[in-house]
Design a protein around this motif. Structure first.
Motif, PDB file in Angstrom:
ATOM      1  N   PRO A  99       0.837  -1.201   0.000  1.00 44.43           N
ATOM      2  CA  PRO A  99       0.000   0.000   0.000  1.00 44.43           C
ATOM      3  C   PRO A  99       0.872   1.252   0.000  1.00 44.43           C
ATOM      4  O   PRO A  99       1.898   1.296   0.682  1.00 44.43           O
ATOM      5  N   GLY A 100       0.511   2.226  -0.806  1.00 46.45           N
ATOM      6  CA  GLY A 100       1.221   3.509  -0.826  1.00 46.45           C
ATOM      7  C   GLY A 100       2.445   3.546  -1.710  1.00 46.45           C
ATOM      8  O   GLY A 100       3.122   4.566  -1.797  1.00 46.45           O
ATOM      9  N   ILE A 101       2.750   2.444  -2.413  1.00 44.09           N
ATOM     10  CA  ILE A 101       3.974   2.409  -3.210  1.00 44.09           C
ATOM     11  C   ILE A 101       3.781   3.168  -4.526  1.00 44.09           C
ATOM     12  O   ILE A 101       4.749   3.618  -5.143  1.00 44.09           O
ATOM     13  N   GLY A 102       2.523   3.288  -4.976  1.00 45.54           N
ATOM     14  CA  GLY A 102       2.264   4.062  -6.202  1.00 45.54           C
ATOM     15  C   GLY A 102       1.538   3.301  -7.302  1.00 45.54           C
ATOM     16  O   GLY A 102       1.575   3.721  -8.456  1.00 45.54           O
ATOM     17  N   LYS A 103       0.855   2.197  -6.953  1.00 48.20           N
ATOM     18  CA  LYS A 103       0.155   1.401  -7.971  1.00 48.20           C
ATOM     19  C   LYS A 103      -0.940   2.206  -8.661  1.00 48.20           C
ATOM     20  O   LYS A 103      -1.026   2.236  -9.886  1.00 48.20           O
ATOM     21  N   SER A 104      -1.776   2.868  -7.853  1.00 54.46           N
ATOM     22  CA  SER A 104      -2.889   3.630  -8.439  1.00 54.46           C
ATOM     23  C   SER A 104      -2.351   4.761  -9.299  1.00 54.46           C
ATOM     24  O   SER A 104      -2.897   5.049 -10.367  1.00 54.46           O
ATOM     25  N   THR A 105      -1.274   5.382  -8.849  1.00 54.70           N
ATOM     26  CA  THR A 105      -0.674   6.487  -9.599  1.00 54.70           C
ATOM     27  C   THR A 105      -0.165   5.998 -10.951  1.00 54.70           C
ATOM     28  O   THR A 105      -0.460   6.586 -11.999  1.00 54.70           O
ATOM     29  N   LEU A 106       0.582   4.893 -10.935  1.00 55.20           N
ATOM     30  CA  LEU A 106       1.139   4.351 -12.180  1.00 55.20           C
ATOM     31  C   LEU A 106       0.028   4.015 -13.174  1.00 55.20           C
ATOM     32  O   LEU A 106       0.118   4.341 -14.358  1.00 55.20           O
ATOM     33  N   GLN A 135      -6.258  15.056 -11.643  1.00 54.70           N
ATOM     34  CA  GLN A 135      -5.995  16.471 -11.931  1.00 54.70           C
ATOM     35  C   GLN A 135      -4.540  16.819 -11.623  1.00 54.70           C
ATOM     36  O   GLN A 135      -3.869  17.481 -12.408  1.00 54.70           O
ATOM     37  N   ARG A 136      -4.071  16.320 -10.468  1.00 53.89           N
ATOM     38  CA  ARG A 136      -2.677  16.586 -10.098  1.00 53.89           C
ATOM     39  C   ARG A 136      -1.704  16.022 -11.112  1.00 53.89           C
ATOM     40  O   ARG A 136      -0.642  16.562 -11.360  1.00 53.89           O
ATOM     41  N   LEU A 137      -2.073  14.843 -11.652  1.00 53.11           N
ATOM     42  CA  LEU A 137      -1.174  14.145 -12.573  1.00 53.11           C
ATOM     43  C   LEU A 137      -1.313  14.644 -14.009  1.00 53.11           C
ATOM     44  O   LEU A 137      -0.620  14.167 -14.896  1.00 53.11           O
ATOM     45  N   GLY A 266       7.538  11.696  -7.955  1.00 56.34           N
ATOM     46  CA  GLY A 266       7.726  13.126  -7.712  1.00 56.34           C
ATOM     47  C   GLY A 266       6.401  13.793  -7.403  1.00 56.34           C
ATOM     48  O   GLY A 266       5.404  13.118  -7.155  1.00 56.34           O
ATOM     49  N   HIS A 267       6.382  15.113  -7.432  1.00 60.60           N
ATOM     50  CA  HIS A 267       5.149  15.834  -7.108  1.00 60.60           C
ATOM     51  C   HIS A 267       4.075  15.634  -8.154  1.00 60.60           C
ATOM     52  O   HIS A 267       2.889  15.688  -7.852  1.00 60.60           O
ATOM     53  N   ASP A 268       4.501  15.443  -9.394  1.00 57.91           N
ATOM     54  CA  ASP A 268       3.475  15.213 -10.418  1.00 57.91           C
ATOM     55  C   ASP A 268       3.534  13.781 -10.935  1.00 57.91           C
ATOM     56  O   ASP A 268       3.523  13.523 -12.120  1.00 57.91           O
ATOM     57  N   GLY A 269       3.626  12.843  -9.998  1.00 57.77           N
ATOM     58  CA  GLY A 269       3.511  11.442 -10.344  1.00 57.77           C
ATOM     59  C   GLY A 269       4.835  10.763 -10.626  1.00 57.77           C
ATOM     60  O   GLY A 269       5.895  11.226 -10.206  1.00 57.77           O
ATOM     61  N   LEU A 270       4.752   9.647 -11.346  1.00 54.32           N
ATOM     62  CA  LEU A 270       5.929   8.824 -11.595  1.00 54.32           C
ATOM     63  C   LEU A 270       6.569   9.213 -12.915  1.00 54.32           C
ATOM     64  O   LEU A 270       5.881   9.383 -13.917  1.00 54.32           O
TER      65      LEU A 270
HETATM   66  P1  TYD Z   1      -0.722   5.449  -4.610  1.00 54.68           P
HETATM   67  O1  TYD Z   1      -0.671   5.429  -6.098  1.00 54.68           O
HETATM   68  O2  TYD Z   1      -2.019   5.825  -3.990  1.00 54.68           O
HETATM   69  O3  TYD Z   1      -0.233   4.064  -4.010  1.00 54.68           O
HETATM   70  P2  TYD Z   1      -0.975   2.638  -3.972  1.00 54.68           P
HETATM   71  O4  TYD Z   1      -2.075   2.672  -4.964  1.00 54.68           O
HETATM   72  O5  TYD Z   1       0.107   1.649  -4.312  1.00 54.68           O
HETATM   73  O6  TYD Z   1      -1.460   2.442  -2.590  1.00 54.68           O
HETATM   74  O7  TYD Z   1       0.449   6.422  -4.157  1.00 54.68           O
HETATM   75  C1  TYD Z   1       0.449   6.907  -2.889  1.00 54.68           C
HETATM   76  C2  TYD Z   1       1.694   7.654  -2.552  1.00 54.68           C
HETATM   77  O8  TYD Z   1       2.330   8.312  -3.602  1.00 54.68           O
HETATM   78  C3  TYD Z   1       1.295   8.709  -1.562  1.00 54.68           C
HETATM   79  O9  TYD Z   1       2.055   8.490  -0.392  1.00 54.68           O
HETATM   80  C4  TYD Z   1       1.612  10.002  -2.186  1.00 54.68           C
HETATM   81  C5  TYD Z   1       2.585   9.670  -3.269  1.00 54.68           C
HETATM   82  N1  TYD Z   1       2.413  10.509  -4.468  1.00 54.68           N
HETATM   83  C6  TYD Z   1       3.402  11.403  -4.802  1.00 54.68           C
HETATM   84  O10 TYD Z   1       4.422  11.531  -4.136  1.00 54.68           O
HETATM   85  N2  TYD Z   1       3.260  12.183  -5.933  1.00 54.68           N
HETATM   86  C7  TYD Z   1       2.145  12.106  -6.706  1.00 54.68           C
HETATM   87  O11 TYD Z   1       2.048  12.826  -7.723  1.00 54.68           O
HETATM   88  C8  TYD Z   1       1.122  11.183  -6.336  1.00 54.68           C
HETATM   89  C9  TYD Z   1      -0.128  11.061  -7.139  1.00 54.68           C
HETATM   90  C10 TYD Z   1       1.296  10.405  -5.213  1.00 54.68           C
END
Ligand code: TYD
Ligand code: MG
Length: 453
Positions: A99-106, A135-137, A266-270
């Motif tokens: 959890p929190g590693i960035g799956k949803s973001t990727l 929006q952030r991404l 980073g701030h605007d995603g991966l």
């Molecule tokens: P997330 O994709 O929600 O992880 P998962 O789906 O694997 O649980 O990512 C969550 C983390 O990523 C959260 O701690 C914030 C960080 N993050 C950034 O640093 N920059 C970004 O642009 C975004 C979208 C998330």
């Protein structure tokens, strides 16, 4: 009508047993059995899965048409690298990670970059939360559909309505199928949903990506069986305190599994990391004892990393410590034994700490020589020359063995400014940009590196 029955399902291997036991009789995992209702539909989904492969007649293998099996590029090069070119229509991919590693973001970035209609099903977060992240991404675009839903029949209806080429279901563990008798969240339910999605993906020729949670030890939580159901299993890893993220395939029906994808959060995603060597060497300080630079290979990509070692006098009477980070600890112990016996250096009573800088996990045999020389450099308190790189496998006899892709490793070291490289004696010649120091044994490599024992 077939009856429902109570079974005890292993959350590790998925085997079912009529009786509860402290240890799964199938895979020997402890405390992994949970109660579950098994119904006739489990058998029905299995049968539906089998019906996927249409009956045919035997044909010469060269004449079997390969249409439909070509991957479609995603537009995210690090992802395409790991996927062997992209996503194959009709395939199902499981993306695991903590959890929190960035799956949803990727995956949101993937759907935004895709050239065609896509659907993001959020079964964990609200549509509003996902939209804010999008929006952030900068991931808002026409043709990207968002649906907050946990019920499988509704998800399938949404796929039929929006006709996407690529679907993300975030996550498979929070989706349920009312037609499956198993309890929501149970192994049977998750597996049933995944099996049904495999059928629907093939039926519609749509690629589906499932998000799966992982347990502390890195396995996919509960349904290890999912790994057998899907075509591809990806792992998204990294240290949450560092920005670096690693993507690897542990199973892939359409290509090799040894490629590594690298991203930075980073701030605007991966963002992809096209030049990992420069990143891994960025914080290196030359002239410090206990550091060796190694050109390693990850799949087809050479990556130059720094291996660090620190040794301290152990506590008398207490077994000495061998602590490895980013390296295999069993391998480290073996290499310490080789240094002691074959290079005749007394390290038995020393505590040894070894790590790869940058938090990347590596298991490749070419690292052996780097680990050994970093440790010898630490014990003797002499730095290796700043322009020296090393690689090679170390055998139990203290001999150096060749490793694959020697020329590519040497070229990458040369590109980064290294002028000399210690290699196993039989390695092929490099491209001439780097001087090759050939060593037959670990003791010779120690001497060629300028270390006095
Ligand atoms: P997330 O994709 O929600 O992880 P998962 O789906 O694997 O649980 O990512 C969550 C983390 O990523 C959260 O701690 C914030 C960080 N993050 C950034 O640093 N920059 C970004 O642009 C975004 C979208 C998330
Ligand atoms: Mg998520």
């Amino acid at each position: 009508m077939a009856k429902l029955r109570l079974v005890h399902r292993c959350t590790d291997c998925g085997a079912s047993h009529p009786k509860w036991a402290g240890r799964c009789p199938a895979c020997q995992a402890w405390n992994s059995l949970v109660e579950e209702i098994e119904g006739p539909d489990d058998i029905a989904t299995l049968a539906a899965g089998m019906a996927l492969i249409p009956a045919g007649v035997p044909r010469p293998i060269g004449e079997v048409a390969a249409e439909g099996a070509l991957p479609v590029r995603t537009g995210i090069s690090e992802l395409d690298r790991v996927m062997g070119g992209g996503f194959v229509p009709g395939s199902v991919t499981l993306l695991g990670g903590e959890p929190g590693i960035g799956k949803s973001t990727l995956l949101l970035q993937l759907l935004a970059a895709w050239d065609g209609p896509t659907l993001y099903v959020t079964a964990e977060e609200s549509a509003h939360q996902v939209q804010r992240r999008a929006q952030r991404l900068g991931a808002i675009r026409d043709g990207l559909w968002l649906h907050a839903e946990t019920s499988l029949p509704h998800i399938i209806a949404a796929i039929d309505e929006t006709k996407p080429e690529l679907v993300v279901i975030d996550s498979i563990q929070t989706v349920h199928d009312p037609a499956t008798a198993a309890l929501p969240g149970s192994v049977g339910q998750v597996r049933g949903c995944a099996q049904r999605l495999v059928v629907e993906a093939k039926d519609r020729n749509v690629a589906i990506v499932l998000v799966g949670h992982v347990t502390k030890d890195g396995g996919l939580a509960g349904p290890r069986v999912l790994e057998h159901v899907v075509d591809t299993v990806l792992q998204f890893e990294g240290d949450r305190h560092h920005a670096l993220r690693l993507l690897r395939a542990s199973k892939h029906r359409f290509g090799p599994t040894n490629e590594l994808g690298l991203f930075e959060m980073g701030h605007d995603g991966l963002a992809g990391v096209p030049d990992p060597s420069t990143l891994f060497l960025a914080d290196r300080r030359a002239g410090i004892a206990g550091s060796a630079v190694v050109p390693t290979m990850e799949g087809h990509r050479p990556i130059v990393v720094e291996v660090q070692a620190l040794t301290t006098a152990g506590v008398p009477g207490v077994p000495s410590r061998r602590s490895a980070q980013g390296l295999d600890s069993g391998r480290l112990s073996m290499l310490m034994a080789v240094i002691g016996r074959r290079a005749k250096m007394a390290i038995g009573d020393q505590d040894v700490y070894a790590s790869t800088a940058g938090g990347v996990k590596l298991t490749e045999p070419g690292l052996d020589l780097g680990v050994c020389l970093a440790v010898v450099s630490a014990i003797t308190d002499q730095p290796l020359p700043a322009d020296l790189a090393v690689f090679g496998e170390v055998g139990l006899g203290g001999e150096l063995r060749q490793v694959a892709h020697a020329v590519r490793r040497i070229t990458e070291a040369g590109r980064l400014g290294f002028r000399r490289v210690v290699v196993p004696a039989n390695s092929p010649d490099g491209d001439g940009s780097v001087r090759m120091l050939r060593a037959g044994t670990l003791a010779e490599a120690v001497a060629l590196s300028g270390l006095n024992r």
